[in-house]
Design an enzyme around this catalytic site. Structure first.
Site, PDB file in Angstrom:
ATOM      1  N   PRO A 151      10.488  -3.959 -51.292  1.00  0.00           N
ATOM      2  CA  PRO A 151      10.382  -3.718 -52.727  1.00  0.00           C
ATOM      3  C   PRO A 151      11.596  -4.167 -53.538  1.00  0.00           C
ATOM      4  O   PRO A 151      12.738  -4.037 -53.088  1.00  0.00           O
ATOM      5  CB  PRO A 151      10.211  -2.193 -52.819  1.00  0.00           C
ATOM      6  CG  PRO A 151      10.653  -1.665 -51.507  1.00  0.00           C
ATOM      7  CD  PRO A 151      10.405  -2.738 -50.497  1.00  0.00           C
ATOM      8  N   ASN A 152      11.296  -4.676 -54.715  1.00  0.00           N
ATOM      9  CA  ASN A 152      12.268  -5.101 -55.738  1.00  0.00           C
ATOM     10  C   ASN A 152      12.945  -6.435 -55.425  1.00  0.00           C
ATOM     11  O   ASN A 152      13.661  -6.962 -56.275  1.00  0.00           O
ATOM     12  CB  ASN A 152      13.336  -4.010 -55.997  1.00  0.00           C
ATOM     13  CG  ASN A 152      12.722  -2.742 -56.543  1.00  0.00           C
ATOM     14  OD1 ASN A 152      11.955  -2.801 -57.513  1.00  0.00           O
ATOM     15  ND2 ASN A 152      12.982  -1.618 -55.920  1.00  0.00           N
TER      16      ASN A 152
ATOM     17  N   ARG B  85      19.082  -9.773 -61.656  1.00  0.00           N
ATOM     18  CA  ARG B  85      19.914  -8.576 -61.884  1.00  0.00           C
ATOM     19  C   ARG B  85      20.774  -8.295 -60.663  1.00  0.00           C
ATOM     20  O   ARG B  85      20.483  -8.771 -59.578  1.00  0.00           O
ATOM     21  CB  ARG B  85      19.023  -7.347 -62.103  1.00  0.00           C
ATOM     22  CG  ARG B  85      18.451  -7.334 -63.477  1.00  0.00           C
ATOM     23  CD  ARG B  85      17.398  -6.289 -63.649  1.00  0.00           C
ATOM     24  NE  ARG B  85      16.446  -6.845 -64.614  1.00  0.00           N
ATOM     25  CZ  ARG B  85      15.179  -6.560 -64.670  1.00  0.00           C
ATOM     26  NH1 ARG B  85      14.657  -5.710 -63.829  1.00  0.00           N
ATOM     27  NH2 ARG B  85      14.409  -7.104 -65.577  1.00  0.00           N
TER      28      ARG B  85
ATOM     29  N   TYR C  41      23.527  -8.658 -54.761  1.00  0.00           N
ATOM     30  CA  TYR C  41      22.450  -9.449 -54.148  1.00  0.00           C
ATOM     31  C   TYR C  41      22.546 -10.953 -54.381  1.00  0.00           C
ATOM     32  O   TYR C  41      21.678 -11.698 -53.920  1.00  0.00           O
ATOM     33  CB  TYR C  41      21.091  -8.905 -54.625  1.00  0.00           C
ATOM     34  CG  TYR C  41      20.944  -7.420 -54.369  1.00  0.00           C
ATOM     35  CD1 TYR C  41      21.147  -6.901 -53.091  1.00  0.00           C
ATOM     36  CD2 TYR C  41      20.643  -6.533 -55.402  1.00  0.00           C
ATOM     37  CE1 TYR C  41      21.046  -5.543 -52.840  1.00  0.00           C
ATOM     38  CE2 TYR C  41      20.532  -5.179 -55.161  1.00  0.00           C
ATOM     39  CZ  TYR C  41      20.740  -4.685 -53.880  1.00  0.00           C
ATOM     40  OH  TYR C  41      20.642  -3.343 -53.634  1.00  0.00           O
TER      41      TYR C  41
ATOM     42  N   ASN D 271      13.572  -7.991 -44.412  1.00  0.00           N
ATOM     43  CA  ASN D 271      14.472  -7.188 -45.227  1.00  0.00           C
ATOM     44  C   ASN D 271      13.605  -6.078 -45.812  1.00  0.00           C
ATOM     45  O   ASN D 271      12.893  -6.298 -46.788  1.00  0.00           O
ATOM     46  CB  ASN D 271      15.107  -8.024 -46.342  1.00  0.00           C
ATOM     47  CG  ASN D 271      16.096  -7.190 -47.158  1.00  0.00           C
ATOM     48  OD1 ASN D 271      16.119  -5.962 -47.061  1.00  0.00           O
ATOM     49  ND2 ASN D 271      16.903  -7.864 -47.967  1.00  0.00           N
TER      50      ASN D 271
ATOM     51  N   ALA E 125      14.685  -0.985 -49.795  1.00  0.00           N
ATOM     52  CA  ALA E 125      14.919   0.473 -49.800  1.00  0.00           C
ATOM     53  C   ALA E 125      14.149   1.181 -48.691  1.00  0.00           C
ATOM     54  O   ALA E 125      14.564   2.266 -48.235  1.00  0.00           O
ATOM     55  CB  ALA E 125      14.550   1.054 -51.157  1.00  0.00           C
TER      56      ALA E 125
ATOM     57  N   GLU F  24      16.501  -7.781 -38.531  1.00  0.00           N
ATOM     58  CA  GLU F  24      16.609  -7.064 -39.818  1.00  0.00           C
ATOM     59  C   GLU F  24      17.708  -7.731 -40.643  1.00  0.00           C
ATOM     60  O   GLU F  24      18.808  -7.953 -40.128  1.00  0.00           O
ATOM     61  CB  GLU F  24      16.961  -5.606 -39.505  1.00  0.00           C
ATOM     62  CG  GLU F  24      17.246  -4.746 -40.721  1.00  0.00           C
ATOM     63  CD  GLU F  24      17.703  -3.321 -40.307  1.00  0.00           C
ATOM     64  OE1 GLU F  24      17.609  -2.961 -39.109  1.00  0.00           O
ATOM     65  OE2 GLU F  24      18.182  -2.606 -41.207  1.00  0.00           O
TER      66      GLU F  24
ATOM     67  N   HIS G 232      19.874  -7.841 -44.388  1.00  0.00           N
ATOM     68  CA  HIS G 232      20.231  -7.269 -45.686  1.00  0.00           C
ATOM     69  C   HIS G 232      21.184  -8.226 -46.388  1.00  0.00           C
ATOM     70  O   HIS G 232      22.133  -8.731 -45.767  1.00  0.00           O
ATOM     71  CB  HIS G 232      20.903  -5.905 -45.532  1.00  0.00           C
ATOM     72  CG  HIS G 232      20.012  -4.908 -44.879  1.00  0.00           C
ATOM     73  ND1 HIS G 232      18.954  -4.336 -45.539  1.00  0.00           N
ATOM     74  CD2 HIS G 232      19.979  -4.451 -43.611  1.00  0.00           C
ATOM     75  CE1 HIS G 232      18.310  -3.545 -44.696  1.00  0.00           C
ATOM     76  NE2 HIS G 232      18.899  -3.595 -43.518  1.00  0.00           N
ATOM     77  N   LEU G 233      20.947  -8.430 -47.653  1.00  0.00           N
ATOM     78  CA  LEU G 233      21.830  -9.296 -48.446  1.00  0.00           C
ATOM     79  C   LEU G 233      23.213  -8.666 -48.570  1.00  0.00           C
ATOM     80  O   LEU G 233      24.236  -9.330 -48.409  1.00  0.00           O
ATOM     81  CB  LEU G 233      21.221  -9.497 -49.833  1.00  0.00           C
ATOM     82  CG  LEU G 233      19.894 -10.275 -49.845  1.00  0.00           C
ATOM     83  CD1 LEU G 233      19.071  -9.905 -51.063  1.00  0.00           C
ATOM     84  CD2 LEU G 233      20.155 -11.763 -49.796  1.00  0.00           C
ATOM     85  N   SER G 234      23.222  -7.381 -48.880  1.00  0.00           N
ATOM     86  CA  SER G 234      24.495  -6.686 -49.057  1.00  0.00           C
ATOM     87  C   SER G 234      24.910  -6.044 -47.735  1.00  0.00           C
ATOM     88  O   SER G 234      24.089  -5.903 -46.814  1.00  0.00           O
ATOM     89  CB  SER G 234      24.358  -5.612 -50.141  1.00  0.00           C
ATOM     90  OG  SER G 234      23.394  -4.637 -49.759  1.00  0.00           O
TER      91      SER G 234
ATOM     92  N   ARG H 200      28.404   0.446 -48.644  1.00  0.00           N
ATOM     93  CA  ARG H 200      27.816   1.008 -49.866  1.00  0.00           C
ATOM     94  C   ARG H 200      27.627   2.531 -49.716  1.00  0.00           C
ATOM     95  O   ARG H 200      28.245   3.142 -48.860  1.00  0.00           O
ATOM     96  CB  ARG H 200      26.514   0.273 -50.172  1.00  0.00           C
ATOM     97  CG  ARG H 200      26.749  -1.236 -50.400  1.00  0.00           C
ATOM     98  CD  ARG H 200      25.488  -1.958 -50.787  1.00  0.00           C
ATOM     99  NE  ARG H 200      24.976  -1.489 -52.076  1.00  0.00           N
ATOM    100  CZ  ARG H 200      23.789  -1.847 -52.557  1.00  0.00           C
ATOM    101  NH1 ARG H 200      23.002  -2.660 -51.868  1.00  0.00           N
ATOM    102  NH2 ARG H 200      23.388  -1.402 -53.732  1.00  0.00           N
TER     103      ARG H 200
HETATM  104  O1  CA2 Z   1      21.107  -5.532 -49.196  1.00  0.00           O
HETATM  105  C1  CA2 Z   1      19.886  -5.576 -49.047  1.00  0.00           C
HETATM  106  O2  CA2 Z   1      19.269  -6.594 -48.801  1.00  0.00           O
HETATM  107  C2  CA2 Z   1      19.074  -4.284 -49.272  1.00  0.00           C
HETATM  108  O3  CA2 Z   1      18.024  -4.268 -48.302  1.00  0.00           O
HETATM  109  C3  CA2 Z   1      18.511  -4.381 -50.682  1.00  0.00           C
HETATM  110  C4  CA2 Z   1      17.784  -3.111 -51.134  1.00  0.00           C
HETATM  111  C5  CA2 Z   1      18.614  -1.879 -50.878  1.00  0.00           C
HETATM  112  O4  CA2 Z   1      17.860  -0.716 -51.185  1.00  0.00           O
HETATM  113  C6  CA2 Z   1      19.108  -1.794 -49.437  1.00  0.00           C
HETATM  114  O5  CA2 Z   1      19.925  -0.654 -49.316  1.00  0.00           O
HETATM  115  C7  CA2 Z   1      19.897  -3.031 -49.072  1.00  0.00           C
HETATM  116  C8  CA2 Z   1      17.445  -3.195 -52.625  1.00  0.00           C
HETATM  117  C9  CA2 Z   1      16.691  -4.411 -53.040  1.00  0.00           C
HETATM  118  C10 CA2 Z   1      16.643  -4.430 -54.546  1.00  0.00           C
HETATM  119  O6  CA2 Z   1      16.695  -5.770 -54.969  1.00  0.00           O
HETATM  120  C11 CA2 Z   1      17.051  -6.024 -56.258  1.00  0.00           C
HETATM  121  C12 CA2 Z   1      17.265  -7.339 -56.574  1.00  0.00           C
HETATM  122  C13 CA2 Z   1      17.645  -7.688 -57.829  1.00  0.00           C
HETATM  123  C14 CA2 Z   1      17.812  -6.714 -58.800  1.00  0.00           C
HETATM  124  C15 CA2 Z   1      17.590  -5.394 -58.485  1.00  0.00           C
HETATM  125  C16 CA2 Z   1      17.201  -5.052 -57.209  1.00  0.00           C
END
Ligand code: CA2
Length: 176
Positions: free
Chosen positions: A27-28, A35, A40, A92, A95, A116, A118-120, A125
């Protein structure tokens, strides 16, 4: 899987050695590039997907990508992956990483190896991001390398799948 007809014998499934990799985004992640670049990066999901599909083509592999904001849709796609004889998943879970036993169970049920991504760096965090429901089942985890993390995961998958025999087992290897 393809089918082959020879003479009067019935169609038999022929295992394909063309690697089939599914990249799943939770999701997202459709908002990437618009954003929160601090966490990210600036690449859009389309940028990431296009690069992965292109790398797959160069390597003679089929790379499919899928993003959805709903847990059930991601679970259905994982079930479908087993029917489609997907060899490897890069996921990925976004959340859902920190919440979804259901998505974890789907991956365990299909038993398709996965990495698995994750970008971050989730460990740098908030504390609630430090636990993943996926990491102990994953072949490996890439976290904190931005979009490059997906590329590294794909390189691993391609290398891993190149070492398959026609019967789906792995050739014995000294090192990765
Ligand atoms: O770091 C990652 O890839 C995460 O999986 C990204 C998730 C976060 O909940 C994980 O803890 C780590 C959130 C993805 C939300 O993506 C967005 C992208 C652009 C703007 C807002 C949210």
């Amino acid at each position: 899987m393809t089918t082959k007809r020879t003479g009067r014998t019935a169609a038999k499934p022929v295992p394909s050695l063309r690697p089939h990799v599914l990249v799943l985004h939770g999701p997202n992640l459709n908002l990437l590039g618009s954003r929160e670049p601090k966490h990210y990066g600036l690449a859009t999901l389309d940028d990431i997907n296009r690069a992965l599909v292109a790398r797959g083509e160069t390597a003679g592999a089929q790379v499919e990508t899928y993003q959805h904001n709903h847990e059930g849709a991601l679970i259905d796609r994982i079930h479908q992956a087993a029917l489609d004889a997907v060899d490897f998943i890069i996921i990925n879970p976004a959340a859902y990483t920190h919440t979804s036993v259901a998505l974890r169970d789907a991956l365990a049920a299909v038993a398709i190896p996965f990495v698995e991504v994750h970008l971050s760096n989730i460990y740098a965090r908030e504390a609630f991001r430090h636990h993943s429901y996926f990491s102990d089942l994953a072949v490996g985890v890439v976290s904190g390398l931005g979009a490059h993390g997906y590329e590294l995961a794909l390189e691993y998958a391609l290398r891993h799948l190149q070492n398959r025999t026609p019967h789906g087992s792995q050739k014995t290897q000294k090192a990765h």
